[in-house]
Design an enzyme around this catalytic site. Structure first.
Site, short mmCIF file in Angstrom:
data_model
loop_
_atom_site.label_atom_id
_atom_site.label_comp_id
_atom_site.label_asym_id
_atom_site.label_seq_id
_atom_site.Cartn_x
_atom_site.Cartn_y
_atom_site.Cartn_z
N SER A 21 0.82 -1.07 -0.01
CA SER A 21 -0.10 -0.05 0.13
C SER A 21 0.78 1.12 -0.11
CB SER A 21 -0.89 0.07 1.04
OG SER A 21 -1.81 -1.02 1.24
N ARG A 25 1.50 4.21 -3.05
CA ARG A 25 1.26 5.72 -2.61
C ARG A 25 2.30 6.54 -2.96
NH1 ARG A 25 -2.65 2.64 -0.68
NH2 ARG A 25 -4.72 3.38 -0.01
N GLY A 92 -5.83 -3.40 -8.69
CA GLY A 92 -6.92 -2.79 -8.25
C GLY A 92 -6.61 -1.48 -7.52
N SER A 166 -13.69 0.96 3.00
CA SER A 166 -12.71 0.59 1.88
C SER A 166 -11.52 1.84 1.79
CB SER A 166 -13.31 0.61 0.57
OG SER A 166 -12.54 0.57 -0.67
N GLN A 168 -9.28 1.91 -0.37
CA GLN A 168 -9.03 2.24 -2.07
C GLN A 168 -10.19 3.50 -2.15
OE1 GLN A 168 -9.27 -1.13 -4.41
NE2 GLN A 168 -7.10 -1.90 -3.59
N ASP A 312 -7.18 -8.02 4.09
CA ASP A 312 -6.37 -8.78 3.15
C ASP A 312 -5.77 -9.90 3.77
OD1 ASP A 312 -6.48 -7.30 0.93
OD2 ASP A 312 -4.90 -5.84 1.49
N ARG A 343 -12.91 -13.68 -2.73
CA ARG A 343 -11.98 -14.38 -1.66
C ARG A 343 -12.79 -15.35 -0.92
NH1 ARG A 343 -7.16 -9.87 -0.84
NH2 ARG A 343 -6.18 -10.62 -2.60
#
Length: 430
Positions: A21, A25, A92, A166, A168, A312, A343
């Site tokens: 992550s 970024r 994603g 989320s 994202q 995750d 998943r």
């Protein structure tokens, strides 16, 4: 690929790959900022390289000498249009966060991905950004990629209540908010990983967080920084579970990120009776060495506010639960359905093949343990976390072989995963 089976007495120390992550970024913020951003310990997995290459395509000079990455940022206004779609592979994170970054440009960009990514829904990002006067659309008016972003110079602020937790979606909105004129307020359903908020501050931006409310006033100008990426706790999770489940094992993992929005798995392991030790804690860089040992485990219930802090890690937690005494219930995890694969269904199906007592529900899993695991032909579905989870499961198989289809998916986040596993085996080899 034939997996390693029937192993115990795992011993050793590993340096876990850099946080995925933060790696994503670091490139994004470096490209948006003014000046040279220097990135140490960048994750050179396929997903993060997709982000790096996407910004190169948009005209950002980026150099990588194999040790340090330098991003020569000149601000968002310096991004250049491209004539053809930008392919972000299976990432994603790349496509969703870039939708927010590109929303305020003065040109049109098309983002696409591989067959798997192009089946993943994007409406949850498109809709809020379009409420900010954005102009983002999916393929032939669907919610799926390829996604077309028609940059708008007049992005408007808004107050947006997140329907799901989320990181994202939140991050994409925050990136757009940095370009909008006025204050945007994002109200989280539950706190999710906060790397974007922290990096806005790190790069000289202004952001205010009050409980679940996040305030950003735009437009803002960011300044280049030096970024040292810690190890990814999501990658560390697989070897933590390996140590807990394999007899007579002790594994030490160095420089693991322990940002509080990411450490839900450590709390679950402790709740299940697992033995963990944190040492060399660096509070400034939020990292530590984590040591895990073989443990007697018991079932637990996992749901609510902790889910975004371990989303995750749920596939490997599900494996952990198959070897715990009693029942484990995972709920409120609908987000798992829109990852690299569904998943929830993938974990239930593949572990059932191996003999686990596991049932998929609408929002999670019900797992009864402990159950012995057996050899089977399994698949990752092209999902790196499913592939790694199945290799850890195979370590517990005493009867039969485990053959994994699409094992190459693991390289998305942990290119040296199978090599690192070999280092821990008795004698250091298979």
């Amino acid at each position: 690929m034939k997996l390693v089976t029937n192993k115990q007495n795992l011993q050793g120390t590993l340096v876990i790959p850099a946080d995925k992550s933060i790696s994503h970024r670091s490139i994004m913020f470096g490209a948006m900022a003014h000046g040279t951003t220097t990135i140490h310990n960048f994750l050179r997995g396929e997903d993060c390289l997709s982000t790096l290459n996407a910004f190169k395509t948009l005209g950002v000079p980026i150099e990588d000498d194999g040790t340090v990455i330098r991003v020569y940022g000149q601000g968002l206004a310096a991004l250049k249009p491209v004539d053809s779609p930008i392919d972000v592979g299976n990432s994603g994170t790349t496509i969703r966060l870039m939708m927010g970054i590109l929303a305020g440009t003065d040109f049109t960009t098309v983002l696409t991905g591989d067959a798997s990514l192009n089946k993943r829904p994007m409406a949850r990002v498109m809709d809020p950004i379009n409420q900010m006067n954005g102009a983002i659309s999916g393929f032939e008016d669907t919610q799926f990629p390829p996604v077309t972003i028609k940059g708008q110079a007049n992005l408007a602020p808004m107050t947006y209540e997140m329907p799901v937790a989320s990181a994202q979606v939140k991050s994409a909105i925050l990136f757009a908010a940095l370009q909008a004129k006025g204050e945007t307020v994002v109200i989280e359903k539950e706190p999710s990983r906060n790397h974007t908020e922290e990096m806005i501050r790190q790069f000289g931006g202004s952001i205010k967080v009050e409980g679940k409310n996040i305030h950003v006033k735009g437009p803002q100008t960011l300044k280049s920084q030096t970024v040292i990426v810690p190890g990814d706790i999501s990658s560390a999770a697989f070897f933590l579970v390996a140590a807990l489940l394999c007899k007579d094992s002790k594994i030490q993992l160095t420089n693991v990120g322990i940002n509080p929005t990411r450490t839900g798995i450590l709390e679950v392991i402790e709740a299940m009776g697992g033995t963990l030790e944190l040492s060399q804690v660096d509070e400034i860089n939020q990292s530590a060495t984590i040591t895990a040992r073989s443990s007697e485990l018991h079932g637990t219930t996992i749901g609510g506010a902790i889910i975004p802090r371990l989303i995750d890690e749920l596939p490997i937690i599900a494996l952990l639960a198959t070897q715990a005494n009693g029942q484990t219930i995972i709920r409120d995890a609908q987000e798992l359905k829109v990852k690299e694969t569904n998943r929830i269904d993938a974990v239930a199906k593949e572990l059932t093949k191996m003999g686990a007592s596991i049932k998929a529900t609408d929002d999670g899993l019900i797992i009864n343990g402990p159950t012995p695991l057996y050899g089977a032909n399994v698949t990752s579905y092209g999902d790196h976390r499913i592939g790694m989870m199945l290799q850890i499961a195979a370590l517990l198989v005493a009867d039969g072989e485990v053959e994994l289809e699409q094992a190459e998916a693991v390289s998305v986040s942990y290119p040296d995963f199978f090599t690192d596993l070999t280092k821990l085996l008795p004698g250091g080899a298979i």
